[in-house]
Design a protein around this motif. Structure first.
Motif, PDB file in Angstrom:
ATOM      1  N   GLY A 251       0.828  -1.206   0.000  1.00 36.74           N
ATOM      2  CA  GLY A 251       0.000   0.000   0.000  1.00 36.74           C
ATOM      3  C   GLY A 251       0.855   1.246   0.000  1.00 36.74           C
ATOM      4  N   ALA A 252       0.525   2.205  -0.868  1.00 38.86           N
ATOM      5  CA  ALA A 252       1.234   3.477  -0.939  1.00 38.86           C
ATOM      6  C   ALA A 252       0.199   4.596  -0.952  1.00 38.86           C
ATOM      7  CB  ALA A 252       2.116   3.543  -2.186  1.00 38.86           C
ATOM      8  N   PRO A 318      -9.742  10.345  11.240  1.00 39.21           N
ATOM      9  CA  PRO A 318      -9.578   8.886  11.348  1.00 39.21           C
ATOM     10  C   PRO A 318      -8.234   8.458  10.780  1.00 39.21           C
ATOM     11  CG  PRO A 318     -11.008   9.417   9.507  1.00 39.21           C
ATOM     12  CD  PRO A 318     -10.719  10.725  10.196  1.00 39.21           C
ATOM     13  N   LEU A 319      -7.584   7.498  11.452  1.00 46.49           N
ATOM     14  CA  LEU A 319      -6.244   7.065  11.028  1.00 46.49           C
ATOM     15  C   LEU A 319      -6.189   5.579  10.691  1.00 46.49           C
ATOM     16  CD1 LEU A 319      -4.072   8.921  13.701  1.00 46.49           C
ATOM     17  CD2 LEU A 319      -4.626   9.684  11.391  1.00 46.49           C
ATOM     18  N   PHE A 320      -6.562   4.717  11.663  1.00 44.58           N
ATOM     19  CA  PHE A 320      -6.364   3.284  11.496  1.00 44.58           C
ATOM     20  C   PHE A 320      -7.546   2.498  12.060  1.00 44.58           C
ATOM     21  CE2 PHE A 320      -2.219   5.254  12.486  1.00 44.58           C
ATOM     22  CZ  PHE A 320      -1.595   5.078  11.268  1.00 44.58           C
ATOM     23  N   ASP A 328      -4.980  -1.673   9.989  1.00 43.15           N
ATOM     24  CA  ASP A 328      -5.298  -1.256   8.622  1.00 43.15           C
ATOM     25  C   ASP A 328      -5.266   0.252   8.529  1.00 43.15           C
ATOM     26  OD1 ASP A 328      -5.683  -3.802   7.537  1.00 43.15           O
ATOM     27  OD2 ASP A 328      -7.744  -3.888   8.276  1.00 43.15           O
ATOM     28  N   ILE A 329      -4.590   0.754   7.498  1.00 43.63           N
ATOM     29  CA  ILE A 329      -4.541   2.189   7.248  1.00 43.63           C
ATOM     30  C   ILE A 329      -5.845   2.612   6.579  1.00 43.63           C
ATOM     31  CG2 ILE A 329      -3.326   4.026   6.008  1.00 43.63           C
ATOM     32  CD1 ILE A 329      -0.828   2.191   6.150  1.00 43.63           C
ATOM     33  N   ILE A 330      -6.447   3.669   7.081  1.00 45.70           N
ATOM     34  CA  ILE A 330      -7.713   4.127   6.526  1.00 45.70           C
ATOM     35  C   ILE A 330      -7.447   5.015   5.306  1.00 45.70           C
ATOM     36  CG2 ILE A 330      -9.761   5.542   6.952  1.00 45.70           C
ATOM     37  CD1 ILE A 330      -9.722   4.653   9.808  1.00 45.70           C
ATOM     38  N   PRO A 331      -7.983   4.646   4.150  1.00 48.45           N
ATOM     39  CA  PRO A 331      -7.837   5.505   2.965  1.00 48.45           C
ATOM     40  C   PRO A 331      -8.825   6.665   3.034  1.00 48.45           C
ATOM     41  CG  PRO A 331      -9.115   3.573   2.417  1.00 48.45           C
ATOM     42  CD  PRO A 331      -8.698   3.405   3.847  1.00 48.45           C
ATOM     43  N   SER A 332      -8.709   7.597   2.076  1.00 46.59           N
ATOM     44  CA  SER A 332      -9.569   8.782   2.104  1.00 46.59           C
ATOM     45  C   SER A 332     -11.030   8.444   1.823  1.00 46.59           C
ATOM     46  CB  SER A 332      -9.065   9.812   1.092  1.00 46.59           C
ATOM     47  OG  SER A 332      -9.057   9.262  -0.216  1.00 46.59           O
ATOM     48  N   MET A 333     -11.312   7.298   1.190  1.00 44.74           N
ATOM     49  CA  MET A 333     -12.693   6.846   0.949  1.00 44.74           C
ATOM     50  C   MET A 333     -12.868   5.516   1.677  1.00 44.74           C
ATOM     51  SD  MET A 333     -13.890   9.270  -0.962  1.00 44.74           S
ATOM     52  CE  MET A 333     -15.338   8.655  -1.803  1.00 44.74           C
ATOM     53  N   PRO A 334     -13.155   5.534   2.995  1.00 48.34           N
ATOM     54  CA  PRO A 334     -13.029   4.329   3.819  1.00 48.34           C
ATOM     55  C   PRO A 334     -14.290   3.502   4.005  1.00 48.34           C
ATOM     56  CG  PRO A 334     -13.362   6.226   5.214  1.00 48.34           C
ATOM     57  CD  PRO A 334     -13.439   6.722   3.790  1.00 48.34           C
ATOM     58  N   LEU A 335     -15.423   3.897   3.487  1.00 47.39           N
ATOM     59  CA  LEU A 335     -16.674   3.250   3.870  1.00 47.39           C
ATOM     60  C   LEU A 335     -16.786   1.816   3.386  1.00 47.39           C
ATOM     61  CD1 LEU A 335     -19.182   6.210   3.441  1.00 47.39           C
ATOM     62  CD2 LEU A 335     -18.007   5.428   5.503  1.00 47.39           C
ATOM     63  N   GLU A 340     -13.777  -6.183  11.093  1.00 47.52           N
ATOM     64  CA  GLU A 340     -13.757  -7.463  11.776  1.00 47.52           C
ATOM     65  C   GLU A 340     -14.149  -7.291  13.243  1.00 47.52           C
ATOM     66  OE1 GLU A 340      -9.960  -9.229  11.242  1.00 47.52           O
ATOM     67  OE2 GLU A 340     -10.001  -9.091   9.053  1.00 47.52           O
ATOM     68  N   GLU A 341     -14.623  -8.362  13.828  1.00 47.07           N
ATOM     69  CA  GLU A 341     -15.059  -8.312  15.229  1.00 47.07           C
ATOM     70  C   GLU A 341     -13.881  -7.966  16.144  1.00 47.07           C
ATOM     71  OE1 GLU A 341     -17.266 -11.185  18.547  1.00 47.07           O
ATOM     72  OE2 GLU A 341     -16.888 -11.900  16.499  1.00 47.07           O
ATOM     73  N   GLY A 342     -14.141  -7.093  17.103  1.00 42.47           N
ATOM     74  CA  GLY A 342     -13.101  -6.683  18.047  1.00 42.47           C
ATOM     75  C   GLY A 342     -12.229  -5.544  17.567  1.00 42.47           C
ATOM     76  N   SER A 343     -12.573  -4.927  16.441  1.00 45.09           N
ATOM     77  CA  SER A 343     -11.762  -3.838  15.898  1.00 45.09           C
ATOM     78  C   SER A 343     -12.063  -2.528  16.619  1.00 45.09           C
ATOM     79  CB  SER A 343     -12.031  -3.673  14.400  1.00 45.09           C
ATOM     80  OG  SER A 343     -11.642  -4.814  13.678  1.00 45.09           O
ATOM     81  N   VAL A 344     -11.067  -1.638  16.605  1.00 45.03           N
ATOM     82  CA  VAL A 344     -11.244  -0.294  17.148  1.00 45.03           C
ATOM     83  C   VAL A 344     -10.831   0.719  16.095  1.00 45.03           C
ATOM     84  CG1 VAL A 344     -10.860  -1.025  19.533  1.00 45.03           C
ATOM     85  CG2 VAL A 344      -8.925  -0.238  18.153  1.00 45.03           C
ATOM     86  N   LEU A 345     -11.427   1.903  16.159  1.00 46.84           N
ATOM     87  CA  LEU A 345     -11.054   3.001  15.287  1.00 46.84           C
ATOM     88  C   LEU A 345     -10.071   3.891  16.021  1.00 46.84           C
ATOM     89  CD1 LEU A 345     -11.400   4.847  12.768  1.00 46.84           C
ATOM     90  CD2 LEU A 345     -13.316   5.932  13.978  1.00 46.84           C
TER      91      LEU A 345
END
Length: 367
Positions: A251-252, A318-320, A328-335, A340-345
């Motif tokens: 990813g870049a 938002p970052l990750f 996971d790195i959040i891209p500019s269009m993240p929707l 996954e279960e247990g994830s945090v923003l």
């Protein structure tokens, strides 16, 4: 005495503020490979078959086992005390750490001199040392990959992150990633930013991405993600154009340009974090709310709601998305991201608070 002088000189030079020290190190590495290869050939040429027959006995095998499996690991563990290395890393160094040429050189020199002086048992020194060097090299070189997998130090995927730009928010992001076990290297031409990054315990390099030598830097060996976070859109674009294949295989991304803020679909595949937050806003948020918070994601719809909140408040970026196994790195269009279960923003800025009623507010919200 010559060897001691060289070692002391190396220690002194290594702790001096010498210009172009890295270039000297690269030259030294190339020169070392050439000279050591020649030296091994010359030392091996001094060994006769008759010398090897002298050590063709069970005591030689016992000595080899003690050195390879007892003495060397003890030496590695003792010398790496308080080094920060994990036990499995120390075990791997014990198995494949560089050794041999100094012992072989000294043994060849002293062994021949002692034999000429008639010292009893001196004829065993050179062949014994040669056998130890040859045996360990053959054993360790042929099993290094297998042993690395066994002790868990084998790099299966390049998960390191190269961040171009070491500004305040870059350092905040790098510290967060490092906290959760990701390897991060910051690159910047600003010496002050690099100094501050190093003071925070981050890996940082004062380098110009336009330089031809940056691709040879050993610190970038495990890099698989590229984040261009400078305030110059041309530098960010150049970083992706030049290094995406080398350092961005997984990813870049770059910050959105100021002229893209009102056009979120433009270059959305390479945009980073948010379609409305450029370098200026990132710096403003880092200045007044310079802390990364986390909030548990309950569902896909909940995540979309949180993203909408960040769009309406310029002080939340938002970052990750982090869970037990990955970040996971959040891209500019993240929707479209699958949660996954247990994830945090993880986000930068004002803290988001969820009330018992389900209402979501920021910490500074007077309500």
């Amino acid at each position: 005495s010559g060897l001691l002088a060289v070692v002391v000189m190396g220690m002194v030079m290594g702790n001096m503020s010498l210009p172009n020290l890295k270039e000297l190190l690269y030259f030294k590495e190339s020169l070392s490979v050439l000279l050591i290869s020649i030296l091994f050939i010359l030392l091996a040429a001094n060994i006769n078959m008759e010398d090897l027959y002298l050590i063709y006995r069970w005591e030689t095998a016992a000595l080899f086992a003690i050195i390879a499996f007892v003495i060397r690991p003890l030496g590695v563990f003792a010398s790496s005390t308080n080094s920060g290395l994990k036990i499995n890393e120390k075990l791997f160094i014990s198995w494949v750490g560089p050794r041999g040429i100094v012992a072989a050189g000294i043994a060849s020199l002293f062994g021949s001199k002692l034999v000429s002086q008639g010292v009893e048992g001196a004829e065993y020194i050179t062949p014994l040392v040669f056998m130890i060097v040859l045996g360990t090299v053959l054993l360790n070189a042929t099993t290094a990959r297998l042993f690395a997998k066994m002790v868990g130090v084998f790099l299966r995927k390049s998960n390191g992150i190269m961040i171009v730009g070491a500004s305040k928010f870059s350092r905040i992001i790098a510290s967060y990633l490092k906290k959760y076990g990701r390897s991060v290297v910051l690159v910047d031409t600003n010496a002050s930013n690099i100094r501050l990054a190093k003071e925070q315990g981050l890996d940082a390099i004062n380098a110009d991405i336009y330089s031809d030598s940056i691709s040879d830097d050993i610190e970038f060996n495990n890099i698989g993600f590229l984040l261009a976070l400078t305030g110059n859109s041309q530098i960010n674009d150049y970083a992706l154009e030049r290094f995406s294949d080398r350092f961005g295989e997984n990813g870049a991304y770059r910050l959105v340009h100021a002229n893209e803020v009102n056009n979120p679909n433009k270059n959305a595949d390479m945009g980073l974090f948010s379609a409305t937050d450029d370098y200026v806003n990132m710096m403003e948020v880092a200045r007044y709310h310079g802390e990364i918070h986390e909030i548990k994601i309950k569902s896909q719809d909940h995540f979309k709601g949180l993203i909408e909140i960040t769009k309406t408040d310029n002080n939340i970026i938002p970052l990750f998305i982090r869970n037990v196994y990955k970040i996971d790195i959040i891209p500019s269009m993240p929707l479209d991201l699958e949660i996954e279960e247990g994830s945090v923003l993880a986000y930068l800025g004002k803290e988001i608070i969820e009330k018992d009623t389900g209402e979501v507010v920021t910490k500074e919200d007077p309500s």
